[in-house]
Scaffold this active site. Structure first.
Site, PDB file in Angstrom:
ATOM      1  CG  ASP A  78      -0.214   0.007   2.547  1.00 61.91           C
ATOM      2  OD1 ASP A  78       1.035  -0.059   2.552  1.00 61.91           O
ATOM      3  OD2 ASP A  78      -0.880   0.062   3.599  1.00 61.91           O
ATOM      4  CG  HIS A  79       3.438   2.538   3.019  1.00 60.37           C
ATOM      5  ND1 HIS A  79       2.314   1.974   3.562  1.00 60.37           N
ATOM      6  CD2 HIS A  79       3.925   3.388   3.969  1.00 60.37           C
ATOM      7  CE1 HIS A  79       2.123   2.453   4.784  1.00 60.37           C
ATOM      8  NE2 HIS A  79       3.091   3.325   5.042  1.00 60.37           N
ATOM      9  CG  ASP A 120       1.654   1.947   9.248  1.00 64.92           C
ATOM     10  OD1 ASP A 120       2.236   2.302   8.210  1.00 64.92           O
ATOM     11  OD2 ASP A 120       0.831   2.663   9.842  1.00 64.92           O
ATOM     12  NE  ARG A 126       1.956  10.343  12.205  1.00 62.30           N
ATOM     13  CZ  ARG A 126       2.262   9.076  12.419  1.00 62.30           C
ATOM     14  NH1 ARG A 126       2.961   8.413  11.519  1.00 62.30           N
ATOM     15  NH2 ARG A 126       1.872   8.463  13.511  1.00 62.30           N
ATOM     16  CB  SER A 132       6.061   6.692  10.564  1.00 59.89           C
ATOM     17  OG  SER A 132       5.175   7.493   9.822  1.00 59.89           O
ATOM     18  NE  ARG A 188       8.834   6.684   8.298  1.00 59.95           N
ATOM     19  CZ  ARG A 188       8.352   7.796   7.753  1.00 59.95           C
ATOM     20  NH1 ARG A 188       9.150   8.799   7.496  1.00 59.95           N
ATOM     21  NH2 ARG A 188       7.081   7.903   7.443  1.00 59.95           N
TER      22      ARG A 188
END
Length: 782
Positions: free
Chosen positions: A129-130, A194, A476, A671, A673
């Site tokens: 999806d990213h 995520d 965000r 995020s 990440r």
């Protein structure tokens, strides 16, 4: 997406309970053969076991439990002996499932491959999806993404097949919407790579965002550690009506708690007002709980969840959940660490921003505030959708406003984009006419993906540096997040308000009181939005985009070319040499807000998420240097020249010089990440010393063998100078609860010793000593 039809045998295995006949529509039966293959019995909570564990813990603690405590403690690895103290002890947990989005899955799967294990131990999925950039429209953008990212998709698909991980192909939808439609249900514990994984709390699940290394632990069958969360209770009374939406609940709560007010806590909604919120509305609220730093958020099981489960082909789960309802709601008399009271009757529509999601304004006041602060009033783009607000109900309410404008001959004054959350949502809103209405009013329907919400937006209507305003239904709105333009003023609000502002074209339009003018001069007000909670004709599953892993993938291979600039196999980090860390240079002293977007930018950098060396070229390029208030301009203390942060770090590493980063409050918010932790480790960093950390980032740093440390006295931040040398003392006696010391040598010959706190437990100290959690995992295999 086609959702799941469950066999009686599978339910008996999964739930330890006599199953009932499942009633689904013809549309689902048509997809049943494929759909059934997506459910694994081990992916279900055994409610009997959950209940048994809860009873053990309740007797031990001798007090009523909150809902989140029941689900979390019900997943303890050892409920009989686990020390439980909210906010202090570390819990060892056994989550039921892992979900990874494609940007983070690359590194997670590379780490899993490095572990040497043959197959994942729990049901796991990858969601593409990213990596889909919004440019023209859904169909063309998806086709381009498949071509550009072919190597990465092939890697994820083949790695999933080899190691037993389900693969949702590009175009399937956003990970959190797919989880809500297929994998979340009351009482389940799921971890996802995520930060908006908490979306699943809208179905009474405990869903927690983590870094890839945490996901590897769970996929490896190792108990997963989490500091025992505190519990913030939000008691809702009254009911939502008119222009007020579920999004306004979390926008209001964000204004109360701020971006770090939920850190270390689960936010648990309860009270009579809960029943006025749809299941997908509850998911919206939980999703954006990530913006207040919360571990996760959750709602108690109720009839809205039951209806959603039934509509998504999971009526059998709802039937069993009904029988265990007492397990899926808080105990009477349970205690919260903090209580927030919110009367939904009094709640007004909100819009938060710009530049931070906790700057809350009622819609009725934002225009005046904007004029006072010099924020652009013209709305350039309105964007609805994203993982936060892309449900059938969201789209229906937005379409009801668009239809009113069209009936009066009006179209949007601003550009308008629509992002469906999943293939199932896309197909259903197309069938039911919502897509046509939204397109007719001026909307462009984008791919079922994250798109502009995470910076995957090829925006061309304004130049970089041009001051402008956008309004979104995203979660965000940090500086430059959506379009890489630091001058874009991004505001977050509900899809309904976005649609109204896109039609009006100005930020100071209050749809509750203000009039629009039709082309014929007629003045009219928009009637408050309406929309069905769920489709009357059931969901249209759309195209099937799921790849089930084979039962045995041992013979399969996963190729990573040494020449690739997108993928790179991992080399283990070096372990601790047994000594204190001496005379490290300060790479950068960061000033103010430093999110994971600042530490490891997304947008165009997403393509390097599987290549650690290449993506390290974005390390801290968005952070503000306290020495000169500049971005990506720091002094190289070996050469005396100024350069970019990654370039200077590489020069230090090549010359055997270790370094530290010094930072401000809530360092690493945003995020999940883990690249924001991997990159400093890869480029020679040893410690990150700040006033306070965001939860996920602090854990990610520990996992990669770095030292996340906090000033015992936050004002000691001011004592650090850019040209200092810092030594970390006390590592030979490194122990939980025992502070470390920083000996700071100034260039004028003076020095001082500062106390540094840490939150390491014994297991995490072993990660540091081994060089990383992955290194430690390998040690334990031998």
């Amino acid at each position: 997406m086609a959702t799941y039809c469950l066999t009686v045998a599978r339910l008996q295995l999964a739930l330890g309970h006599g199953a009932r006949r499942l009633h689904v529509s013809a549309a689902y039966r048509a997809k049943a053969k494929v759909a059934m293959s997506r459910f694994e019995p081990t992916s279900f909570v055994n409610y009997k076991k959950l209940q048994s564990n809860v009873e053990v813990v309740r007797k031990r603690l001798n007090r009523p439990l909150t809902l989140s405590e029941k689900i979390v403690y019900g997943h303890l690895d050892d409920p009989h002996n686990q020390e439980i103290d909210r906010g202090r002890t570390y819990l060892r947990l056994r989550p039921d499932r892992v979900a990874m989005q494609d940007a983070t899955a690359q590194m997670a799967m590379l780490q899993f491959i490095s572990s040497g294990l043959p197959r994942v131990a729990v049901p796991s999925t990858i969601h593409c999806d990213h990596l889909i950039e919004a440019q023209i429209g859904g169909v063309k953008d998806l086709a381009r993404a498949k071509e550009v990212n072919h190597e990465v998709y092939n890697f994820l698909s083949s790695a999933g097949a080899k190691y037993g991980v389900g693969f949702w192909k590009p175009g399937s939808g956003i990970i959190h919407q797919i989880i809500l439609e297929n994998y979340a249900y009351p009482g389940v514990m799921l971890i996802g790579t995520d930060s908006h994984t908490p979306n699943g709390g809208g179905l009474g699940a405990i869903c927690i965002g983590v870094g890839g290394a945490d996901a590897v632990d769970v996929m490896a069958g190792i108990p997963w550690e989490l500091k025992c969360p505190k519990v913030i209770g939000v008691r809702l009374t009254g009911s939502l009506s008119g222009w007020t939406s579920p999004k306004d609940v979390i926008l209001k709560v964000a204004g109360i708690l701020t971006v770090k007010g939920g850190t270390g806590a689960i936010v648990e909604y309860h009270g009579p007002g809960v029943n006025s919120i749809s299941c997908t509305g509850m998911a919206t609220i939980c999703n954006m709980g990530a913006e207040i730093g919360a571990t996760t958020s959750v709602f108690p099981y109720n009839h809205r969840m039951r209806t959603y489960l039934e509509k998504t082909g999971r009526g059998e789960i709802a039937a069993v959940a009904d029988e265990y309802k007492d397990l899926l709601v808080p105990d009477e008399g349970c205690e919260y660490d903090q209580i927030i009271e919110l009367n939904l009757d009094d709640l007004r529509p909100h819009i938060n921003g710009p530049f931070t999601p906790d700057l809350a304004h009622p819609v009725s006041e934002v225009g005046a505030v904007a004029k006072k602060n010099g924020w652009p009033l013209e709305v350039k783009v309105g964007l609805i959708g994203s993982c936060t607000n892309s449900s059938y109900e969201d789209m229906g309410r937005a379409a009801s406003l668009a239809k009113q404008a069209l009936d009066k001959g009006l179209k949007c004054k601003a550009q308008f984009t629509v992002t469906p959350g999943s293939e199932q949502i896309r197909a259903t809103i197309e069938r039911d006419g919502y897509s046509r209405i939204l397109s007719d009013v001026g909307g462009v329907v984008l791919a079922n993906a994250c798109g502009p919400c995470i910076g995957q937006w090829d925006r061309r209507d304004v130049k970089k540096g041009e001051k402008n305003t956008i309004v979104t239904s995203f979660n965000r709105n940090f500086t430059a997040r959506n379009d890489a333009n630091p001058a874009t003023h991004a505001f977050v609000t509900s899809p309904e308000i976005v649609t109204a502002l896109a039609i009006a074209g100005t930020l100071d339009f209050n749809p509750e009181t203000d009039y629009l003018t039709a082309p014929n001069g007629e003045k009219f007000k928009l009637v408050p939005p309406t929309g069905d909670e769920l489709p009357a004709r059931d969901f249209d599953p759309g195209q099937d985009t799921y790849q089930h892993p084979p039962s045995d993938g041992t013979s399969l291979t996963v190729d990573v070319s040494p020449q690739s600039n997108r993928l790179q196999l991992l080399e283990p980090f070096d372990n601790w040499n047994g000594n204190d860390l001496e005379d490290m240079v300060v790479l950068i002293k960061v000033k103010g807000k430093c999110t994971t977007d600042h530490i490891s930018a997304a947008g165009p950098w997403l393509k390097f998420r599987g290549h650690l060396d290449n993506i390290s070229n974005n390390m801290l390029i968005g952070a503000v240097n306290s020495e000169n208030d500049a971005v990506n301009k720091i002094k190289n203390h070996l050469t005396g020249e100024y350069g970019g942060v990654p370039d200077v770090a590489r020069h230090y590493k090549a010359n055997g010089v270790s370094w530290v980063v010094v930072g401000d409050d809530n360092y690493g918010e945003g995020s999940s990440r883990e690249h924001a932790a991997l990159e400093p480790r890869h480029l020679g960093g040893r410690a990150i010393i700040v006033k306070s950390f965001a939860r996920i980032h602090e854990t990610n740093l520990k996992k990669q063998g770095l030292l996340p440390l906090t000033f015992s006295n936050p004002s000691d931040y001011d004592k650090i100078r850019p040209d200092d040398k810092i030594s970390i003392k006390g590592l030979k006696s490194f122990a939980p609860g025992r502070a470390l010391a920083a000996v700071v040598k100034h260039s004028d010959g003076s020095q001082e010793t500062l106390e540094l706190n840490h939150s390491f437990n014994e297991t995490q100290i072993e990660w540091f000593q081994a060089g990383s959690a992955l290194n430690r995992m390998k040690e334990l295999q031998h």
